[in-house]
Each structure stands twice: as structure tokens, then as C-alpha cells.
Design a protein around this motif. Structure first.
Motif, mmCIF file in Angstrom:
data_model
loop_
_atom_site.group_PDB
_atom_site.id
_atom_site.type_symbol
_atom_site.label_atom_id
_atom_site.label_comp_id
_atom_site.label_asym_id
_atom_site.label_seq_id
_atom_site.Cartn_x
_atom_site.Cartn_y
_atom_site.Cartn_z
ATOM 1 N N ALA A 161 84.957 -26.590 37.032
ATOM 2 C CA ALA A 161 84.592 -25.837 35.825
ATOM 3 C C ALA A 161 83.392 -24.930 36.106
ATOM 4 O O ALA A 161 83.344 -23.776 35.668
ATOM 5 C CB ALA A 161 84.268 -26.802 34.687
ATOM 6 N N THR A 165 83.522 -20.717 36.096
ATOM 7 C CA THR A 165 82.606 -19.965 35.236
ATOM 8 C C THR A 165 81.681 -19.070 36.052
ATOM 9 O O THR A 165 81.455 -17.903 35.708
ATOM 10 C CB THR A 165 81.773 -20.940 34.383
ATOM 11 N N GLU A 376 83.646 -31.169 31.822
ATOM 12 C CA GLU A 376 83.984 -29.756 31.906
ATOM 13 C C GLU A 376 82.906 -28.906 31.239
ATOM 14 O O GLU A 376 82.503 -27.864 31.780
ATOM 15 C CB GLU A 376 85.341 -29.495 31.257
ATOM 16 N N ARG A 380 80.626 -26.010 33.069
ATOM 17 C CA ARG A 380 80.593 -24.614 32.613
ATOM 18 C C ARG A 380 79.162 -24.190 32.286
ATOM 19 O O ARG A 380 78.762 -23.045 32.538
ATOM 20 C CB ARG A 380 81.525 -24.429 31.420
#
Length: 854
Positions: A161, A165, A376, A380
Motif C-alpha cells: 500500500a 501510494t 493498508e 498509504r
């Protein structure tokens, strides 16, 4: 069917098997013997975090069977035990455990001294994890260097994640120890990993599977070890998403074969299809208990899922029963496998190796036991650069009874209590005295127990922390770290991108990349001489030297009178070798309380550190040397208006009395804490601002913005070469040769000959008693000179030009060069091709040094 040989026995291998899976399916339960007591060790973590399953593979010891893929024809040996691992006569050590209490190495063999070498040989023969293959051919590992904006360590939910990102903001590299999702038994987690991996790759992230990050170093720089390559990664940001390891439970019998951590047991049953036992007891205090029970039951085992605290595991060769304190009371279970899911410990060794702000954690490594959605979200946030707040780590099994805390080194709770009673009352000292956390797993299972023990005993906060984390996290082979280099090593300062953006021509200066010029060398020189300029000098070697005998160390090693340097003052320093030859130079600043700050040349930092540490050991002094070269940045603010510029950004006293030349003071510039050192290398009022490396860009931008009032501009190496030559300052290795002593360089003023002792003193006395046959001199030319050109007198070559330039500030062409004496006399007029060179007094510019004092 493919097969391998284990201790000469043929064992079938199925697709996807590890060595441990194939061996366990074939009935192997004891995989190794413990280091000291030679207790049986069986499969435990299943993730490569413990050392229970270390075996020798094709002659190479120390392979973790639980994560090493099995191959057809592979030769596997269990070497820990004599005459064999199953029947080990050295297991008598376990019965003699009380005769070898914790710390016995320090006590039993201290007297008589002649006994220790004999005991050492016996101990070496009885311990270890295998035999070194001394006759094996050397394996050359390829090495490559990679630069990315973001390095993500760990290819789980949080790591992928973060990669997906962060890819929107620049290049991203993901280093995953195994194959993505290969050892995940939760279907929902596998689906999430597959989705995030596709997103990360689509966004441009590069994923290196089978690559283990083994250490984070200053910079930050990360060493990543693959199957066939060593990758050295420089990244602007490092996101550590290495997850968590299940908590190691401490109770009597906790190290018996048949005791498993939950995730390793689930992988064996669900991924490899190998039942871990007929009757399995799972003691779970986490929300993974039911999933573990389902996975292990699907492998064909009869499973009992229990919540509670394990009181004791019993068995001889392997576990046969367990007692558990449940909410309903004490219960006993007959079993041939005990699975533990008691909590989590963050796999945070990499995070604890560095305090650099560019290195952050995400996912379970910051807060173990997160849900998939939380992991997650954490990844991020780290990928965006947002702060990742740690959450509750969940349950942790506090050790309340005897049992093995460190299964690598056979350290029990009884040993910790005994050591504590002897006065070893901090986690770091307990580590050294008991050797807990010093085994092959490097504290992956036991370091938190050690810290918790110190906390429970009431140790002071500073004495109950986790023990120091040092690389490598996973043990590499030395051959893997000495592979062939396929790319040039380059080091960059924190301001490198600022230099590139300003249009600088980037040159190599040793291993460093540095700006040669920003496009107008003459303009850069005028900025220093007439207004104000800045230069990135972060490449300087920077050291803190402290301790009750720090002054003695420096006085003994260097030829200057350290005792005469008052706190707040600094002095030029020469470093001599035992032959009296100049090997480096720098500046020594006295901080007070036997603490000093030392700088050295950009290329000499590693050598200076080794030199100081070597002499500290040789002289047996109580002194500490901390190399801060990579930790600190440095910017030189130089020019007649240097003090005026700093005054606009600092409220501290910048007067000549507060920061004399040469001197130093701690000040704050544009909110950045700095050690300002008044220096004179360029011949103008100058302040080196040594500051935290992570704030270099902030400080550089503030200086340039505020300096616009004086038409500030940065200068590079080309301008510096002219500026220092106008002052006749020597460039080591350019103006010098390996056998130069201070008198040859005109630097004998920097040697305190009255001192009784310093490195090289006897050699200098012998050389100074001889006539000087060669010396470095200043030269003026009647035409443009050329560096390296021979110098001749009466047609005989007597020297060469080492540095030269055409300088308006110095009144024309000037330079430095070597001359040899002719019949004991040095010539004063020479020829350099068509140019006449005349020996001249130095410095060429501001010989009284008025300007650099401001």
C-alpha cells in the motif's frame, strides 16, 4: 520423484517444499541442538526468525530449513551434535547446567590464566552451527547500486500500500524477503496482497522478490541481499513494513520440539500439507486463534483451541502434554504439538538501527496485530509522507515463570534472575553478561522479554529499553558482501538535488559528488571576496571525541598542544603517521568537559576514525569516538557580509568576541541548531554551520533567501581551488606526496615540538636534524602557468607545479610547487616551459589575515 539427502537419508521432495517441510513429512522432529546445553531444537517459528532449524546445505552451514526451498539432489546435514543430532552425547551439558551458571565464562577461567586457552578450544569444538567449508570455491556475488525516491522494505499489505501510494511522487523500490503472499494462509490477506501488488506495479513500483534488507546505515543507505546479487540502495525515504513476529512464550518446557508459533504451524499444515501432529493444542490469546485452528485441522490434525496461559509443557524427546491455566482453572492436555498465539512483537530491528527522520515504519512493525484495513491505511499514510501513529500492540505474554527466554543461547528466566541478583541491572548489561539476544536470531524472539524483565525489576527508564539493534538482521555470508562491483560508488550530500536544480556541474571528488561550478567561476569568486557566498561542505569528516581520557588521546595522537585550547576555541590540526608524514589535516574545537569536536578532510573521514579508534585501543584509554560525518551537514557562509547575513537569521551573539577566529559557538540559524565554526580556508570572514543533516535543505534555502539582499550566490570546487590557492592553503594529495613531513610543507608551526610525546615525534626529530632537500614553495609567474609542468633551473629539472591559477586578488598568475635543493641551496628563479617562475612569499592574498578575522 525429486529427493534430497538429509544426513545420508533419502527424503522425497514435493512442489513448493522447504527443507523443513520435506524433513518434517519424513518424520524428522529434532533439527538442531542448542548452543550451550545441547537441548533438542525443533521447528518453531516457521518464518526464519529463530535459529532452531539451522542446517548445512551443500556444505554451507547456517541455512534456515523453514524458509530454504528444497531442491532435487540437495545435500543437507544436521551438524549440531556429536556423534549425531538425534543422539548427542554433549547433551550431558544440560544436566550440568547448574555447574555452569550464567556468566561462568567470566568467572571460572579467570584464574589461572593458562587455563583459558585450553577451555576456549574445548568450547569452540562443542559449540557452533556447522563446519566452515574452507576448501569450497569462492562465490562472487554481483553488486549493484540503486537510487530511488522511496525504498519500501516488506511486501505485505502495509508495504505494498505504501509503494502504490508513494509511486505517484517518484521512483519506488520494494524489497520483499520471499515471494509476495507465498506464506500467507489467510485468503483475505492473500487477495489484498495480490490487489495491492498489481496497483503498485501499475503505478511504476519495482518489486524485488527474494531480496532481504539486512541493514540500514547512515544516509540512509540500505543493503538488500538477493539470491544472486547484493543491492545497495540510496533512497530519500525508507518505509519499513516488515510486520511482526509472534510472541515467544516463556514457561517450563517451552523449547521442546513440537512447540510451535501459530503462523509457522499454519503454513506447515495449510501451505505444505503436512500435519504438525495427531493431537494439537492451540493456546491463543489473539483473534487469530480460530483461523489457526481451521488451517491446522484442515491438515488432518485433531485440534483443541484453548484461551489461557501455558503453565508447563512436558516431554522427553518432544512435547507429550501441556498444562494450561484457563478461565475455568488449570487443565492438562495430552498432545504431540503445542501451538502458541500469545501476541506479537514488532519485527522492528531495522527501524531501531537508525534515528534518521527519513526512515519510518508502517503496518504491524509500528502496531502489531492490525486488521487488514488498518494495515493498508497505515501503509498509504506512510507512502504519502503522513505521520504513522503507533497503536496498541495488543497482548504480550509477560514471563512469570522459569523457561528459556533466549533459545539460541540457552538463557532461562532463572539465569536472568541470577544475573540481576549479582548486580547486572539493565537490559544492555544483562545482554552482555547472559549473552541473551546475541545468538543467530539477534533477539528477534527474546529482546522484548529482556527489556520487560528489566522493567519488572524496577530498572531506571534508561536501563530497561530494547537492546541496541545492529546490522545484519539476517546473517549473510561474507562472500556475499564482497561481490564484484559493477557500478561506481557515489555518495551525495543532502543538498545534491539543490545543486543540480541550480545548474551546477557535478564532479566526482573521491567517492562524493560535489558541485564544481554553478556556471560562472569568476562570479562565484567575486561573491566570496566582495559580498557573501555559501558552499556545501557536508563532506568534511566530523567527529565527537569524549571521555575522561579524550584529551589524553588527542594529545598523544596529534602534534598540537590540546591542553592549551580553551573551550570555545579551535585550532588547525595535522595528523601524522608513525613515520612523521602528514596523512590528514583538519580543525580541533574544544567543547569543555573533556569533549572535543574534530573535523578532517572529505576523503579522510574513514581513515581518521580508524586511526583514532586504533590508538584508543593501543593506549587502553577511556575515550569514545563518534563519527558524525553522515549524521551532520555543513554549510560554509563566507564573505565580508557573512556576519550580516547570519544576523538576519539568528538572534544569537555573532560578534568577534562571541565567535573569535578560530573559535566556535552553538547558535540557531533560521530555526536550525548549528555549531558555527569561524574558519579561514578561503581567506574571508567565514562560518561553517554544522547542523543535523535532515535540515540541510531548510538551512540552505533560508540562507539563499536572506542573502538575496547582498546578491548571494553559491560557489563550488573550482572557485574554492582559486580562493584557497590565493591564501596558499595546501590541498592534501594534490600539493603533497606520501613522504611529506610538516617542515617540507611549511607547516612546522603547527607542531608543538615541546610536547614529550605524540605520534611521529621521534621520526620528526630525526628528519629535522637533516638538511631539507625538498620543500613546497609559493610561485609567481610571468605568464599563464600549467599544473604539473616541470620546474627547471639552469636546464635541470628540480621540481614541478602542483597548483596554479590566474588571480586578480593575488595580482596575477600564482601557484604552489615542489623544489629540490641544488648543493644545499633552493633556487629562486625557475623556468616552466616558456614561463618564468619566481619563488614568492605566501600567502599571496591578505598575508596578515585581517579580512578573515572580520
Amino acid at each position: 520423484m525429486p529427493s534430497l539427502r538429509l544426513d545420508g537419508r533419502r527424503i522425497d521432495v514435493r512442489d513448493g517444499d522447504t527443507i523443513a517441510a520435506a524433513a518434517y513429512r519424513a518424520g524428522i522432529r529434532t533439527f538442531s541442538r542448542s548452543l550451550k546445553a545441547h537441548r533438542r531444537r525443533g521447528l518453531y517459528c516457521g518464518t526464519g526468525d529463530c535459529a532452531n532449524c539451522l542446517v548445512t546445505v551443500d556444505g554451507l552451514p547456517g541455512e534456515r530449513a523453514c524458509v530454504t526451498p528444497a531442491r532435487d539432489g540437495m545435500k543437507v546435514d544436521r551438524e549440531t551434535g556429536w556423534p549425531s543430532t538425534d543422539r548427542d552425547l554433549l547433551a550431558i551439558n544440560d544436566r550440568l547446567h547448574r555447574l555452569m551458571p550464567v556468566g561462568f565464562y567470566y568467572k571460572v577461567f579467570a584464574r589461572p590464566r593458562w587455563l583459558w586457552p585450553i577451555a576456549e578450544r574445548v568450547i569452540r569444538r562443542a559449540t557452533g552451527t556447522g563446519t566452515l567449508p574452507l576448501k569450497a570455491p569462492a562465490r562472487r556475488m554481483a553488486t549493484r547500486f540503486v537510487r530511488v525516491r522511496t525504498l519500501v522494505i516488506g511486501g505485505g499489505v502495509a508495504g505494498l500500500a505504501a509503494a502504490a501510494t508513494a509511486a505517484a511522487d517518484g521512483s519506488v523500490l520494494v524489497a520483499e524477503e520471499r515471494e509476495l503472499g507465498a506464506r500467507i494462509t489467510d485468503p483475505a490477506a492473500r487477495e489484498t496482497i495480490a490487489r495491492l501488488a498489481a496497483e503498485a506495479r501499475a503505478a511504476g513500483a519495482e518489486v524485488l522478490e527474494g531480496h532481504t534488507a539486512i541493514g540500514i546505515y547512515e544516509g540512509p543507505a540500505t543493503a538488500v541481499l538477493g539470491r544472486d546479487e547484493l543491492v545497495e540502495v540510496e533512497a530519500e525515504r525508507v518505509i519499513v513494513a516488515t510486520g511482526a513476529v509472534e510472541a515467544h512464550g516463556v514457561f517450563p518446557g517451552n523449547d521442546l520440539p513440537g512447540v510451535w508459533l501459530g503462523r509457522g504451524a499454519a503454513v506447515m499444515a495449510a501451505i505444505h500439507g503436512v500435519p504438525i501432529g495427531d493431537r494439537v493444542v492451540i493456546v491463543a490469546n489473539t483473534d487469530e486463534g480460530q483461523h489457526l485452528a481451521d488451517a491446522i485441522r484442515a491438515g488432518g490434525s485433531d485440534v483443541a483451541l484453548v484461551a489461557g496461559r501455558v503453565l508447563e509443557a512436558r516431554g522427553s524427546r518432544e512435547v507429550s502434554s501441556v498444562s494450561v491455566l484457563t478461565p475455568e482453572g488449570r487443565r492438562a492436555f495430552a498432545c504431540d504439538a503445542l501451538v502458541l498465539s500469545l501476541g506479537w512483537a514488532p519485527r522492528d530491528t531495522l527501524l531501531r538501527m537508525t534515528a534518521e527522520p527519513e526512515v519510518v515504519g508502517a503496518g504491524d512493525v509500528t502496531s502489531p496485530g492490525r486488521s487488514l484495513a488498518d494495515a493498508e491505511a497505515s501503509g498509504r499514510a506512510a507512502g504519502r509522507g503522513d505521520p504513522v501513529e503507533p497503536a496498541d500492540a495488543g497482548p504480550w505474554p509477560v514471563a512469570e515463570q522459569d523457561g528459556y527466554v533466549c533459545v539460541c543461547e540457552d538463557v532461562s528466566m532463572h539465569d536472568l534472575e541470577h544475573a540481576w541478583s549479582e548486580g547486572w541491572t539493565s537490559s544492555e548489561i544483562l545482554k552482555r553478561y547472559t549473552t541473551a539476544t546475541m545468538g543467530p536470531c539477534q533477539g528477534a524472539l527474546c529482546s522484548r522479554h529482556l527489556a520487560e524483565h528489566a522493567r519488572a525489576k524496577g530498572a531506571a527508564p534508561a536501563a530497561r529499553g530494547r537492546t541496541t539493534a545492529r546490522p545484519p538482521v539476517r546473517a549473510p555470508r561474507l562472500g556475499d558482501l564482497t561481490g564484484a562491483v559493477h557500478e561506481q560508488v557515489e555518495r551525495r550530500t543532502a543538498l545534491h538535488e539543490r545543486h543540480v536544480a541550480a545548474g551546477a556541474r557535478i564532479d566526482h571528488s573521491g567517492v562524493w559528488l560535489r558541485p564544481g561550478t554553478y556556471g560562472d567561476v569568476d562570479g562565484e569568486i567575486r561573491a566570496v571576496r566582495e559580498r557573501v557566498s555559501v558552499m556545501d561542505v557536508s563532506t568534511l569528516g566530523k567527529f565527537l571525541v569524549a571521555g575522561r581520557e579524550a584529551r589524553m588521546l588527542l594529545d598523544r595522537v596529534f602534534p598540537l598542544d590540546v591542553g592549551s585550547i580553551a573551550p570555545g576555541r579551535a585550532r588547525y590540526l595535522l595528523a601524522l603517521d608513525e613515520a612523521g608524514y602528514v596523512m590528514d589535516d583538519g580543525l580541533l574545537a574544544a567543547l569543555g568537559d573533556d569533549t572535543f569536536y574534530l573535523t578532517s578532510t572529505s576523503g579522510g573521514a574513514d581513515r581518521m576514525e580508524a586511526w583514532l579508534r586504533n590508538w584508543t585501543d593501543r593506549l587502553e584509554l577511556h575515550a569514545h569516538v563518534l563519527n558524525q560525518t553522515a549524521q551532520l551537514g555543513a554549510i560554509n557562509v563566507a564573505g565580508p557580509h557573512a556576519r550580516d547575513l547570519l544576523a538576519t537569521l539568528s538572534e544569537d551573539d555573532l560578534s568577534r568576541a562571541a565567535i573569535p577566529y578560530p573559535g566556535h559557538a552553538e547558535i540557531t540559524v533560521a530555526g536550525v541548531p548549528c555549531r558555527a565554526i569561524a574558519v579561514g580556508f578561503v581567506g574571508e570572514l567565514s562560518y561553517e554551520l554544522h547542523h543535523p543533516r535532515g535540515r540541510s535543505i531548510e538551512l540552505w534555502d533560508a540562507l539563499l533567501d536572506a542573502g538575496a539582499a547582498w546578491d548571494i550566490r553559491p560557489h563550488g570546487l573550482d572557485a574554492l581551488d582559486v580562493l584557497r590557492l590565493e591564501k596558499s592553503h595546501v590541498y592534501l594529495a594534490q600539493d603533497t606526496m606520501p613522504d611529506d613531513h610538516p617542515a617540507k610543507l611549511g607547516l612546522d608551526w603547527a607542531v608543538a615540538t615541546h610536547k614529550d610525546e605524540f605520534v611521529g615525534k621521534r621520526a620528526l626529530e630525526r628528519m629535522n636534524a637533516l638538511p631539507l632537500e625538498r620543500r613546497l614553495v609559493g610561485l609567481r609567474f610571468d605568464g599563464p602557468p600549467q599544473r604539473g609542468y616541470p620546474l627547471a633551473a639552469d636546464g635541470v629539472i628540480v621540481g614541478r607545479i602542483t597548483s596554479c591559477t590566474v588571480s586578480s586578488a593575488a595580482g596575477g598568475p600564482v601557484g604552489l610547487g615542489w623544489l629540490r635543493a641544488i648543493d644545499g641551496t633552493f633556487p629562486s628563479v625557475l623556468r616552466a616551459g616558456d614561463v618564468t617562475a619566481t619563488v614568492s612569499p605566501t600567502p599571496f592574498y591578505d598575508p596578515e589575515g585581517v579580512r578573515l578575522r572580520g
